[in-house]
Design a protein around this motif. Sequence first.
Motif, PDB file in Angstrom:
ATOM      1  N   ASP A 145       0.813  -1.210   0.000  1.00  0.00           N
ATOM      2  CA  ASP A 145       0.000   0.000   0.000  1.00  0.00           C
ATOM      3  C   ASP A 145       0.856   1.274   0.000  1.00  0.00           C
ATOM      4  O   ASP A 145       1.177   1.832   1.029  1.00  0.00           O
ATOM      5  CB  ASP A 145      -0.916  -0.011   1.238  1.00  0.00           C
ATOM      6  N   HIS A 178      -3.119   8.236  -8.925  1.00  0.00           N
ATOM      7  CA  HIS A 178      -3.852   8.637  -7.722  1.00  0.00           C
ATOM      8  C   HIS A 178      -4.118  10.133  -7.763  1.00  0.00           C
ATOM      9  O   HIS A 178      -3.225  10.913  -8.024  1.00  0.00           O
ATOM     10  CB  HIS A 178      -3.025   8.280  -6.487  1.00  0.00           C
ATOM     11  N   TRP A 235       0.220   4.348  -1.909  1.00  0.00           N
ATOM     12  CA  TRP A 235      -0.624   5.122  -2.808  1.00  0.00           C
ATOM     13  C   TRP A 235       0.082   6.353  -3.353  1.00  0.00           C
ATOM     14  O   TRP A 235      -0.219   6.847  -4.415  1.00  0.00           O
ATOM     15  CB  TRP A 235      -1.899   5.542  -2.080  1.00  0.00           C
ATOM     16  N   TRP A 236       1.081   6.836  -2.583  1.00  0.00           N
ATOM     17  CA  TRP A 236       1.736   8.066  -3.005  1.00  0.00           C
ATOM     18  C   TRP A 236       2.617   7.866  -4.220  1.00  0.00           C
ATOM     19  O   TRP A 236       3.087   8.811  -4.816  1.00  0.00           O
ATOM     20  CB  TRP A 236       2.548   8.662  -1.852  1.00  0.00           C
TER      21      TRP A 236
END
Lengths: 243, 421
Positions: free
Chosen positions: A27, A35, A29-30
């Motif tokens: 995980d 995103h 996401w950055w």
Amino acid sequence: MLSKGLKRKREEEEEEEEEEKETLAVDAWWLDPGHPAVAQAPPTVASSSLFDLSVIKLHHSLRQSEPDLRHLVLVVNTLRRIQASMAPTAALPSVPNLHPTPSMDDNLVASSDAGLSASVASLLEDLSHIEDLSQAPQPPADEVPPGRPIGGAPPSLGALDLLGPATGCLLDDGLEGLFEDIDTSMYDSELWAPASEGFKPGPEDGPGKEEAPELDEAELDYLMDVLVGTQALERPPGPGVDP
Amino acid sequence: TADIISTVEFNYSGDLLATGDKGGRVVIFQREQENKIRPHSRGEYNVYSTFQSHEPEFDYLKSLEIEEKINKIRWLPQQNAAHFLLSTNDKTIKLWKISERDKRAEGYNLKDEDGRLRDPFRITALRVPILKPMDLMVEASPRRIFANAHTYHINSISVNSDHETYLSADDLRINLWHLEITDRSFNIVDIKPANMEELTEVITAAEFHPHQCNVLVYSSSKGTIRLCDMRSSALCDRHSKFFEEPEDPSSRSFFSEIISSISDVKFSHSGRYMMTRDYLSVKVWDLNMESRPVETHQVHEYLRSKLCSLYENDCIFDKFECCWNGSDSAVMTGSYNNFFRMFDRSTRRDVTLEASRESSKPRASLKPRKVCAGGKRKKDEISVDSLDFNKKILHTAWHPVDNVIAVAATNNLYIFQDKAN
């Protein structure tokens, strides 16, 4: 004619891509360019410029004579997140190293986890020492109060640093001997700059940080009680204005 | 810059409105009563008293200047002819008594009219001094000074419903005071970690429940609210309730924590709900439900895509306050460009209004504003990029009963009321 250097470069790029793909599975996401939060700017550019910006903010915050703790904590937490995103395979930054680093300037553009965490840790530790210096002693409560009454400062080496280099047993000289050791350099007039020049900056220029020799916890407790008792005697009765 | 208003607060009846500013001054306004001579002036607020509450101080031990800026003012319920309020800066809380004097005694035995003492041996007759009317004088005098109990910056004070005690909160601790006792306070919450390097969260606001004198709440920089019951233990490090909304994974960013940081928490007048303000929204919580708020009102969602710039210019750290109306049917909070927002909880309608000289003339109605988030800008709409982020409305207050609001726009105070009044 292609040189070996060029070939190596391409390999490195491929390795980076593979790393990114790996971390997307975890995980992170950055790192996902799709995103929405990251889409504001190209991911790698966003991370490193945000990192630099955050370090500058942290530096600026710590330079204040009395840092805004909320601002400081939020910037530090954000910085840790950004840092984690920039080195996703590195160890989690949650446990900072405890050895103090000499100055913040060295770390202004640091990207090493240890360096940043250590400097933040040492500066937060300095804040703690500053607090211990200024904890105002209160007269002891007569009865046992329901909560914790604000008592004297907890025993700490920070407070003793103010008194200057300590001998083995401070109480041998009596109270007068104790005060003779006070490091008076902090009362030098040059430190009290006129308002236009601003006040002296914070923790890194504070009172001497030389390590005090080992002292018993019991001795520290007793010492602080003595100091609190003395100060209570010298103070005029109560700051309150009665009707 | 000393005139920048830093706090606004109505008293319990709403007849008095106090403001504190960056220069340590308190200005109190009083509502005009019904007046046959000037019927239009009913409901107007005029200056009643001005005094210097706090002065800049120098902490010699730390070589630091302590700002005189008034962080909060809270009124005490009125018990006699005088009015009492608490005002605080970063370190010291003061209890002020504001009283009126409209009579003067004349005909003293021991004093001349000009105040000189008379020789007692020359007094041959005694008289009773008589009270004569004089021009109204409003005096403010400091009755208590509560000092030396906070190492960190005080962000909140709250008077208990028992009217005898109050709390003061700084970044890491909450203390309980008795209004009569200044040399001692009790620490009831302490979140300072043993090692400061473990510090990741600070207290941002705290308030006593309006009716239950043993209940208080405090909010944190991580977007959580803890409710504590002082009956359960003397040291309220263990909360009774913990309120936190789970993070929405689709809107996560580097700035998630900063924008979740709660800048204000206020109980409803009923005591059944509480409201929190974070950077982009106002949330209403039912005290019986800890898992998520019952209402979320977006204040300026169009700023979500600008968080990076707002982080750069530090605006993302701005602390906005929020307030309830008297019947708890509406809430209000400020925004940028001198805009403020009101949300009607029952009709689910909201409105954006502007507090500025240019856009409002006395006694004219306020025109609703609209911000254009993207796409084609309609006439009268303002685009996000032309918002002035230096014009922030951080402090607002709502009259406890009537539809009268006070809005602080930097160094100007605006008071608006419903036409029906």
